[in-house]
Motif scaffolding. Structure first.
Motif, PDB file in Angstrom:
ATOM      1  N   ARG A 172    -106.673  17.598 -15.236  1.00  0.00           N
ATOM      2  CA  ARG A 172    -107.274  18.794 -15.671  1.00  0.00           C
ATOM      3  C   ARG A 172    -108.606  18.867 -14.792  1.00  0.00           C
ATOM      4  O   ARG A 172    -108.757  19.808 -14.088  1.00  0.00           O
ATOM      5  CB  ARG A 172    -107.697  18.529 -17.014  1.00  0.00           C
ATOM      6  N   LYS A 173    -109.113  17.553 -14.356  1.00  0.00           N
ATOM      7  CA  LYS A 173    -110.162  17.463 -13.499  1.00  0.00           C
ATOM      8  C   LYS A 173    -109.792  17.924 -11.875  1.00  0.00           C
ATOM      9  O   LYS A 173    -110.516  18.684 -11.235  1.00  0.00           O
ATOM     10  CB  LYS A 173    -110.817  16.290 -13.564  1.00  0.00           C
ATOM     11  N   PHE A 201    -105.419  26.051 -19.952  1.00  0.00           N
ATOM     12  CA  PHE A 201    -104.192  25.479 -19.589  1.00  0.00           C
ATOM     13  C   PHE A 201    -103.128  25.971 -20.415  1.00  0.00           C
ATOM     14  O   PHE A 201    -101.964  25.476 -19.980  1.00  0.00           O
ATOM     15  CB  PHE A 201    -104.592  23.584 -19.664  1.00  0.00           C
ATOM     16  N   ALA A 202    -103.215  26.520 -21.211  1.00  0.00           N
ATOM     17  CA  ALA A 202    -102.166  27.200 -21.964  1.00  0.00           C
ATOM     18  C   ALA A 202    -101.652  28.470 -21.158  1.00  0.00           C
ATOM     19  O   ALA A 202    -100.632  28.891 -21.515  1.00  0.00           O
ATOM     20  CB  ALA A 202    -102.592  27.592 -23.383  1.00  0.00           C
ATOM     21  N   VAL A 245     -99.643  24.955 -17.736  1.00  0.00           N
ATOM     22  CA  VAL A 245     -99.624  23.365 -17.552  1.00  0.00           C
ATOM     23  C   VAL A 245     -99.157  22.601 -18.934  1.00  0.00           C
ATOM     24  O   VAL A 245     -98.581  21.779 -18.883  1.00  0.00           O
ATOM     25  CB  VAL A 245    -101.120  23.214 -17.013  1.00  0.00           C
ATOM     26  N   GLU A 246     -99.843  23.187 -20.062  1.00  0.00           N
ATOM     27  CA  GLU A 246     -99.433  22.584 -21.341  1.00  0.00           C
ATOM     28  C   GLU A 246     -98.198  22.582 -21.513  1.00  0.00           C
ATOM     29  O   GLU A 246     -97.574  21.493 -22.258  1.00  0.00           O
ATOM     30  CB  GLU A 246    -100.191  23.420 -22.417  1.00  0.00           C
ATOM     31  N   ASP A 247     -97.324  23.550 -21.039  1.00  0.00           N
ATOM     32  CA  ASP A 247     -95.849  23.623 -21.264  1.00  0.00           C
ATOM     33  C   ASP A 247     -95.245  22.654 -20.255  1.00  0.00           C
ATOM     34  O   ASP A 247     -94.262  22.009 -20.818  1.00  0.00           O
ATOM     35  CB  ASP A 247     -95.327  25.052 -21.297  1.00  0.00           C
ATOM     36  N   GLN A 248     -95.668  22.794 -19.177  1.00  0.00           N
ATOM     37  CA  GLN A 248     -95.006  21.704 -18.248  1.00  0.00           C
ATOM     38  C   GLN A 248     -95.229  20.303 -18.722  1.00  0.00           C
ATOM     39  O   GLN A 248     -94.353  19.656 -18.201  1.00  0.00           O
ATOM     40  CB  GLN A 248     -95.926  22.002 -16.654  1.00  0.00           C
ATOM     41  N   ARG A 277     -94.675  23.898 -28.484  1.00  0.00           N
ATOM     42  CA  ARG A 277     -94.909  23.904 -26.912  1.00  0.00           C
ATOM     43  C   ARG A 277     -93.584  24.077 -26.280  1.00  0.00           C
ATOM     44  O   ARG A 277     -93.077  24.518 -25.327  1.00  0.00           O
ATOM     45  CB  ARG A 277     -95.844  22.995 -26.611  1.00  0.00           C
ATOM     46  N   LEU A 278     -92.646  23.093 -26.874  1.00  0.00           N
ATOM     47  CA  LEU A 278     -91.419  22.736 -26.269  1.00  0.00           C
ATOM     48  C   LEU A 278     -90.445  24.098 -26.393  1.00  0.00           C
ATOM     49  O   LEU A 278     -89.771  24.353 -25.338  1.00  0.00           O
ATOM     50  CB  LEU A 278     -90.450  21.616 -27.124  1.00  0.00           C
ATOM     51  N   ALA A 279     -90.475  24.790 -27.505  1.00  0.00           N
ATOM     52  CA  ALA A 279     -89.697  25.822 -27.620  1.00  0.00           C
ATOM     53  C   ALA A 279     -89.998  27.010 -26.666  1.00  0.00           C
ATOM     54  O   ALA A 279     -89.355  27.991 -25.923  1.00  0.00           O
ATOM     55  CB  ALA A 279     -89.806  26.432 -29.058  1.00  0.00           C
TER      56      ALA A 279
END
Length: 209
Positions: free
Chosen positions: A81-82, A97-98, A132-135, A165-167
């Motif tokens: 994140r940084k 990040f979503a 990014v959250e999903d990745q 998040r996976l779905a």
């Protein structure tokens, strides 16, 4: 063989050999965590180094109530994140990040993961083009073979949140891959089962089995 927790506590107490053993145990996994999320191999090496250094500098934050693996991935996510905030061209304090994806950091950059087949390479590229959250959850599932419950433990999140998040991530991934393969002579129908098969093939190609 000493447990992860024993090695970490010994390392934090000044035992360099314990630190070397812990790094050897998790080096490949932490390297994979960053490989598809940054702008070059040099950045991967730097962020991996920062992650392991964080194990000792943040020793007061580890009290044994979480696994060392969860502790490491927590540090790795903070380091990522940084890094993204530092590279992002817009107002970093507004980053979500979503919604933000790593491809926005440097649109011309390529992943350091090189796949031999177009389908597997499209999987790698599409992962860079979703939030990014999903990745993060998808790559831990595809690259490390973690289940929903294991992901929840590693990420310190409720299992329901992880499965959501996976779905969501799989749907976005399928949409991006469909775009990337739109010009393919025999464009496949991208199903969840096909994504799983491509991920298995990618892991085999990269020697991650």
């Amino acid at each position: 063989m000493r447990s992860d927790g024993e090695l970490l506590l010994a390392w934090q107490g000044g035992d360099r050999e314990a630190g070397n053993q812990l790094v050897d145990r998790y080096f490949d996994a932490i390297t994979r965590f960053f490989r598809n999320k940054v702008c070059g191999d040099d950045d991967v090496a730097e962020l991996v180094s920062q992650t392991f250094l964080g194990c000792t500098s943040g020793k007061d934050r580890f009290r044994g109530d979480a696994s060392v693996r969860q502790y490491l991935y927590s540090i790795a996510q903070n380091v990522l994140r940084k890094y993204i905030r530092g590279r992002y061209k817009r107002h970093s304090e507004l980053l979500d990040f979503a919604t933000v994806c790593v491809q926005e950091l440097a649109p011309a950059s390529l992943s350091s993961i090189v796949a031999h087949k177009r389908e597997a390479q499209s999987l790698v590229q599409a992962l860079r083009e979703i939030p990014v959250e999903d990745q993060v959850v998808l790559e831990l599932m595809y690259f490390e073979g973690l289940s929903g419950s294991e992901l929840a433990g590693v990420l310190g999140l409720p299992e329901g949140t992880v499965r959501g998040r996976l779905a969501r991530g799989k749907q976005r991934l399928r949409e991006r891959i469909a775009v990337l393969l739109a010009s393919a002579p025999q464009r496949p129908t991208v199903t969840p089962e096909l994504l799983d098969a491509w991920a298995v093939e990618l892991r085999r190609q990269q020697g991650w089995q």
